[in-house]
Design an enzyme around this catalytic site. Structure first.
Site, PDB file in Angstrom:
ATOM      1  N   LYS A  26       0.844  -1.203   0.000  1.00 22.08           N
ATOM      2  CA  LYS A  26       0.000   0.000   0.000  1.00 22.08           C
ATOM      3  C   LYS A  26       0.875   1.248   0.000  1.00 22.08           C
ATOM      4  O   LYS A  26       1.905   1.292   0.682  1.00 22.08           O
ATOM      5  CB  LYS A  26      -0.912  -0.031   1.227  1.00 22.08           C
ATOM      6  N   SER A  75      -9.628   1.805   2.923  1.00 24.43           N
ATOM      7  CA  SER A  75      -8.761   2.568   2.050  1.00 24.43           C
ATOM      8  C   SER A  75      -7.745   1.716   1.274  1.00 24.43           C
ATOM      9  O   SER A  75      -7.117   2.198   0.334  1.00 24.43           O
ATOM     10  CB  SER A  75      -8.000   3.623   2.862  1.00 24.43           C
ATOM     11  N   SER A 109      -9.811  -0.696   7.125  1.00 23.24           N
ATOM     12  CA  SER A 109      -9.268  -0.436   5.784  1.00 23.24           C
ATOM     13  C   SER A 109      -8.578  -1.620   5.126  1.00 23.24           C
ATOM     14  O   SER A 109      -8.235  -1.548   3.953  1.00 23.24           O
ATOM     15  CB  SER A 109      -8.301   0.750   5.835  1.00 23.24           C
TER      16      SER A 109
END
Length: 464
Positions: free
Chosen positions: A59, A134, A158
């Protein structure tokens, strides 16, 4: 490339073949439409180690030496870190190849990657829908077969929510088991890095690699945990609870049906499942959206164009600050900074932030009391399936999607998403929460379910 979608870490190790080239080819083929990656490491090579040849994505709020890290924000558009996050360092030392950096909501604030400054990640099951957030880029990259595994970060769901939307495994460890050194902070008391994978076993394998005490992160615990310990255990004698309030919180009919089927599936295996009162659940979203923005207000103060980030030069210092932040931070980030600054102000600190901390304690106490009687708590991971891009305009509707995932972050306990069927041809995920530091048992129980899951869950072929 045939079969790469079904490839797991375990399978790659069995075959003894590098899949780095396959991964890059798959990304080049799919990502123009999927948009899971912000940066692809086209020069990626195999590294020596036990997991040599295994491609993994990270990420884009986890720093990578020499590889751009943007947090999906304009303010960090050209930032190339001079060091690796502890988890990245451990991955490289074990032989994993970092194939690229995945898309996210800006600074990890959102539930659909719609708040990324660069692009919206598409759901591999339906390109008109979000992949979740996210960590939407990481979940979509795994579900589509671009990589076999990815790292995400989880502050209020997330990792688990995008995993549910994309039909993959998403695991949030106990707070403190994985170093946050090199994770660009969102809310420091809630953030935790964890794996997104195709199987529970792969998640456990990755946890063995990335976990452990780190002198660079004072919140890590010096505790040796073997995450694969219970993968072959029989969990038919455990006791499981679910909050009766699950059906009160705007849950879609299809998700409610799958959850009822999940309960019956567990009972069919001889597991005792009880419905319990959890009235505090309804306060978790409000509590989170006071505490998290308050920590955001503090953590993001450094991104001002002076200390970090892109600078817009103006005549005065204040004007430079204002322009740098206004022009380079997105609306959701600005909203949360403003909310957090307000709740931390002297006039409102007692009324909001201090009260939220007390409610956080009440929610944690309730969860701990339930674990005195039960081994695990189950809920749907998300009350809805993946929504259409642009469909939701109201931030409050966004926030309420986190109702089932937030409690695990507030209490710092382990939680995992496992796929369990479909609603309207979209994946539905179930969440399992366990006691603090019972991560191996949560993974073991999830694996026990995965092995006998009555729902076949293949990865969907890309549309021609």
């Amino acid at each position: 490339m045939k079969g790469f979608k079904e490839m797991t870490i375990t399978e790659i190790l069995k075959r003894g073949k590098s899949y780095v080239k396959d991964s890059l080819e798959t990304i080049n083929k799919l990502d123009e439409k999927l948009k899971a990656f912000i940066t692809v490491n086209n020069k990626a090579k195999e590294l020596p180690g036990k997991f040599s040849g295994v491609p993994i994505a990270v990420k884009d709020n986890i720093v990578t030496k020499g590889l751009r890290t943007t947090c999906a924000s304009k303010i960090l558009k050209e930032y190339i870190p001079p060091y690796d996050a502890t988890v990245v360092k451990k991955l490289k030392q074990s032989g994993f190849t970092i194939i690229g950096k995945t898309n996210l909501d800006e600074f990890a604030m959102g539930t659909g990657t719609e708040y990324s400054a660069y692009q919206i990640t598409r759901n591999p099951w339906d390109l008109s829908r979000v992949a979740g957030g996210s960590s939407g880029g990481s979940a979509a990259a795994v579900a589509s077969g671009e990589v076999v595994a990815a790292l995400g970060s989880d502050t209020g769901g997330s990792i688990r929510q995008p995993a549910a939307f994309c039909g993959v495994i998403g695991f949030k460890p106990t707070y403190g088991l994985v170093s946050r050194y090199g994770l660009v902070a969102f809310a420091s008391s809630l953030d935790q890095i964890g794996p997104i994978t195709k199987t529970v076993k792969d998640a456990a394998i990755l946890m063995n690699v990335i976990s452990g005490f780190d002198s660079n992160d004072s919140t890590t615990v010096d505790r040796k945990v073997e995450f694969t310990k219970y993968l072959d255990e029989d969990f038919s004698n455990v006791k499981v609870a679910f909050p009766k309030e699950v059906f009160d919180e705007g849950i879609e009919d299809g998700v409610a049906e799958r959850f009822n089927e999940f309960v019956k599936f567990l009972e069919g295996k001889g597991i005792k499942v009880d419905k319990v009162d959890f009235p505090e659940l309804k306060y978790s979203v409000a509590t989170y959206y006071i505490i998290a923005p308050a920590e955001v207000s503090s953590n993001l103060s450094r991104f001002d164009g002076m200390r970090y980030g892109k600078r817009n030069e103006e005549e005065g210092l204040l004007e430079t600050y204002l322009k740098s932040r206004t022009n380079n931070l997105g609306p959701e980030v600005i909203r949360r900074i403003m909310i957090g600054t307000f709740t931390l102000s002297a006039a409102y600190y007692d009324a909001y932030f201090e009260k939220a901390q007390k409610v956080r304690r009440l929610i944690t106490n309730k969860i701990e009391n339930l674990f005195d009687k039960y081994d695990f708590i189950i809920t749907p991971t998300s009350p809805i399936t993946a929504f259409k891009i642009g469909e939701i305009k109201d931030p409050l509707v966004y926030y309420l999607m986190d109702i089932f995932t937030i409690p695990a972050n507030l209490a710092g306990i382990p939680a995992i998403n496992i796929p369990f069927g479909f609603s309207n041809n979209l994946p539905v995920g179930m969440q399992i929460m366990g006691r603090k530091f019972d991560d191996p048992k949560v993974l073991g129980f999830a694996n026990y379910i995965e092995k006998d899951n009555p729902v076949v869950f293949p990865f969907k072929e890309e549309k021609k």
